[in-house]
Design an enzyme around this catalytic site. Structure first.
Site, PDB file in Angstrom:
ATOM      1  N   ARG A  51       0.848  -1.198   0.000  1.00  0.00           N
ATOM      2  CA  ARG A  51       0.000   0.000   0.000  1.00  0.00           C
ATOM      3  C   ARG A  51       0.885   1.251   0.000  1.00  0.00           C
ATOM      4  O   ARG A  51       1.742   1.416   0.866  1.00  0.00           O
ATOM      5  CB  ARG A  51      -0.942  -0.001   1.205  1.00  0.00           C
ATOM      6  CG  ARG A  51      -1.924  -1.158   1.194  1.00  0.00           C
ATOM      7  CD  ARG A  51      -2.820  -1.183   2.407  1.00  0.00           C
ATOM      8  NE  ARG A  51      -3.751  -0.051   2.431  1.00  0.00           N
ATOM      9  CZ  ARG A  51      -4.673   0.119   3.375  1.00  0.00           C
ATOM     10  NH1 ARG A  51      -4.787  -0.765   4.356  1.00  0.00           N
ATOM     11  NH2 ARG A  51      -5.485   1.161   3.345  1.00  0.00           N
TER      12      ARG A  51
ATOM     13  N   SER B  21      -7.398  11.087   2.553  1.00  0.00           N
ATOM     14  CA  SER B  21      -7.571  12.037   3.650  1.00  0.00           C
ATOM     15  C   SER B  21      -6.703  11.665   4.846  1.00  0.00           C
ATOM     16  O   SER B  21      -6.392  12.518   5.684  1.00  0.00           O
ATOM     17  CB  SER B  21      -9.041  12.101   4.071  1.00  0.00           C
ATOM     18  OG  SER B  21      -9.468  10.855   4.604  1.00  0.00           O
TER      19      SER B  21
ATOM     20  N   ASP C 109     -16.120   3.904   2.620  1.00  0.00           N
ATOM     21  CA  ASP C 109     -16.205   2.644   3.361  1.00  0.00           C
ATOM     22  C   ASP C 109     -17.592   2.006   3.265  1.00  0.00           C
ATOM     23  O   ASP C 109     -17.756   0.845   3.650  1.00  0.00           O
ATOM     24  CB  ASP C 109     -15.838   2.852   4.827  1.00  0.00           C
ATOM     25  CG  ASP C 109     -14.338   3.002   5.030  1.00  0.00           C
ATOM     26  OD1 ASP C 109     -13.572   2.606   4.128  1.00  0.00           O
ATOM     27  OD2 ASP C 109     -13.925   3.523   6.085  1.00  0.00           O
TER      28      ASP C 109
ATOM     29  N   LYS D 296      -7.045   0.104  -0.641  1.00  0.00           N
ATOM     30  CA  LYS D 296      -7.450  -0.307   0.706  1.00  0.00           C
ATOM     31  C   LYS D 296      -6.848  -1.679   1.035  1.00  0.00           C
ATOM     32  O   LYS D 296      -5.861  -2.098   0.428  1.00  0.00           O
ATOM     33  CB  LYS D 296      -8.970  -0.333   0.795  1.00  0.00           C
ATOM     34  CG  LYS D 296      -9.628   1.034   0.644  1.00  0.00           C
ATOM     35  CD  LYS D 296      -9.387   1.910   1.862  1.00  0.00           C
ATOM     36  CE  LYS D 296     -10.203   3.192   1.790  1.00  0.00           C
ATOM     37  NZ  LYS D 296     -10.053   4.023   3.006  1.00  0.00           N
TER      38      LYS D 296
ATOM     39  N   ARG E 109     -10.797  -2.997  -3.577  1.00  0.00           N
ATOM     40  CA  ARG E 109     -12.193  -3.292  -3.250  1.00  0.00           C
ATOM     41  C   ARG E 109     -13.107  -3.272  -4.470  1.00  0.00           C
ATOM     42  O   ARG E 109     -14.102  -3.993  -4.503  1.00  0.00           O
ATOM     43  CB  ARG E 109     -12.694  -2.310  -2.179  1.00  0.00           C
ATOM     44  CG  ARG E 109     -12.102  -2.598  -0.803  1.00  0.00           C
ATOM     45  CD  ARG E 109     -12.549  -1.611   0.255  1.00  0.00           C
ATOM     46  NE  ARG E 109     -12.126  -2.069   1.582  1.00  0.00           N
ATOM     47  CZ  ARG E 109     -12.217  -1.340   2.689  1.00  0.00           C
ATOM     48  NH1 ARG E 109     -12.710  -0.120   2.638  1.00  0.00           N
ATOM     49  NH2 ARG E 109     -11.818  -1.834   3.843  1.00  0.00           N
TER      50      ARG E 109
END
Length: 425
Positions: A99, A146, A305, A332, A336
């Site tokens: 990541r 963010s 989410d 993530k 996803r």
């Protein structure tokens, strides 16, 4: 651990009340602030893996920290360790090491932090030599995550001269930044935030947002309470949406004036026939209608989410959906968007199209399958819990079901309370 989920043997007539753990988003922010201002007391902390990893890292006396799958902890701790004296190596799971973190690392290095990549450039693990931040202005892209911005905001008041954060591009997940601003201000931090309507040009870049945070020596509030997790409430919104009219469920410790962006669920689930009411600090969900929209179009740029949960709800109810603003989902716990297309395609009569930041679903109402539908979780807690409510329509085989401990450790116990038959295999 794999779990077989089968349709409830009988419906429940009585009303149930659940207590969901405190928000991990709130908890992890407050833990960093508590590390910087030890006089702060925190109540109703999350018991999620992410928060446990954060606590363990902050209490550790070792110079090597492993935060597992906890992406929030990786981002926040990278900034925290850069702001205090000492040398620390921070790493995580194999997925965590895939990541990206370069945007945050380069921003920190631009203000004096000393950080080295120990393996692949741009990815954990990192070696951080803290205590060298000396500049007062930092610039970064606002559209990627963010959490990078929040990481800088959390350490800003502890820096000698505070920090001005200049953001270029369109801000993503704005409610999470608003959450951080709210907590900083509640402690007495002066935060000046000029938003998009005051965009200016500087150094050939358009600055869409500027956040100025002043230094703070002593906090004004010594005790704060974490609200229960709205992200986890989403699974119960989905469950109620799949029930008959009149079905009711109550969730404990939710505030009508919430700082969590996922409280937008109240509005989104009206399209699925779910009414939200507040009784003191209880959230009451009631299925009030089965006259549902044929298609929903939702921009989830501020609530990414909830993408998996809303997708699964639409799949079960046969509601066509076009979900946008999903660009952050690619980085993530898993990709996803790809995971939703993979698993969603295993249900009959579903057609799924995706782009870099959208997913479009065309389907009919879910009917029982001859065999349990396999739900691969891809090391992602939300894949397991988003699809679990579909057990009231067809049998499911949830692979690696223990992954839910990342955010909602008691989820399977709570699902048993609504009479889902759960068998470990």
């Amino acid at each position: 651990m794999d779990l077989l989920l089968e349709k409830p043997i009988e419906s429940l007539n009585k009303e149930l009340t659940f207590t969901i753990t405190g928000s991990k988003s709130e908890s992890n922010r407050l833990l960093i602030l508590q590390a910087l201002y030890p006089e702060l007391e925190i109540h109703n902390l999350s018991n999620s893996d992410d928060t446990v990893h954060m606590q363990e890292a902050l209490m550790s006396q070792k110079n090597h920290v492993n935060i597992g799958h906890a992406g929030t902890a990786m981002r926040f701790l990278t900034a925290y360790y850069s702001s205090i004296e000492g040398i620390v190596t921070i790493t995580g799971s194999q997925r965590m090491q895939q990541r990206p973190i370069a945007v945050l690392v380069e921003a920190l290095k631009s203000i004096g932090a000393k950080i080295e990549y120990l393996n692949e450039e741009g990815y954990p693990p990192l070696q951080i030599e803290g205590g060298h931040i000396n500049a007062t202005i930092v610039k970064l892209n606002a559209s990627i995550s963010s959490q990078y911005i929040t990481a800088l905001m959390l350490i800003a008041p502890s820096l000698k001269n505070g920090l001005k954060i200049e953001l270029a591009g369109k801000l993503t997940s704005r409610p999470y930044i608003e959450m951080t601003v709210g907590y900083l201000r509640s402690l007495g931090v002066t935060v000046n935030w000029s938003k998009q309507d005051t965009a200016i040009q500087k150094d050939k870049q358009i600055l869409s947002e500027v956040i100025q945070i002043k230094p703070l020596d002593t906090i004004i509030h010594k005790s704060l309470t974490v609200e229960s997790d709205w992200s986890s409430a989403g699974y119960w919104y989905s469950w109620v949406a799949l029930q008959e009219i009149g079905y009711k469920l109550t969730l404990q410790y939710y505030f009508k004036e919430s700082v969590q962006g996922d409280s937008k669920l109240q509005e989104y689930y009206e399209a699925f026939g779910v009414q939200t009411t507040f009784v003191n600090e209880q959230l009451v969900l009631t299925k009030i209608s089965d006259k549902l929209a044929q298609r929903v179009v939702i921009n989830l740029v501020n609530e990414p989410d909830q993408a998996q949960t809303i997708f699964a709800t639409c799949l079960a109810l046969g509601i066509n959906a076009h979900l946008t603003g999903l660009h952050t989902l690619r980085i993530k716990e898993t990709d996803r968007i790809a995971a939703l297309k993979d698993v969603g395609s295993r249900f009959r009569e579903s057609v799924i199209q995706t782009t870099q930041d959208t997913i479009t679903l065309t389907c009919v109402p879910l009917a029982p399958h001859d065999k349990p539908v396999v739900i691969d979780t891809f090391d992602d807690h939300r894949m397991a819990m988003a699809f679990a409510p579909l057990a009231c329509r067809t049998s499911l085989l949830i692979k690696d079901a223990g992954v839910v401990t990342k955010s909602y450790p008691q989820f399977w116990d709570d699902l048993k309370r609504v009479n889902v038959n759960i068998t470990e295999i």
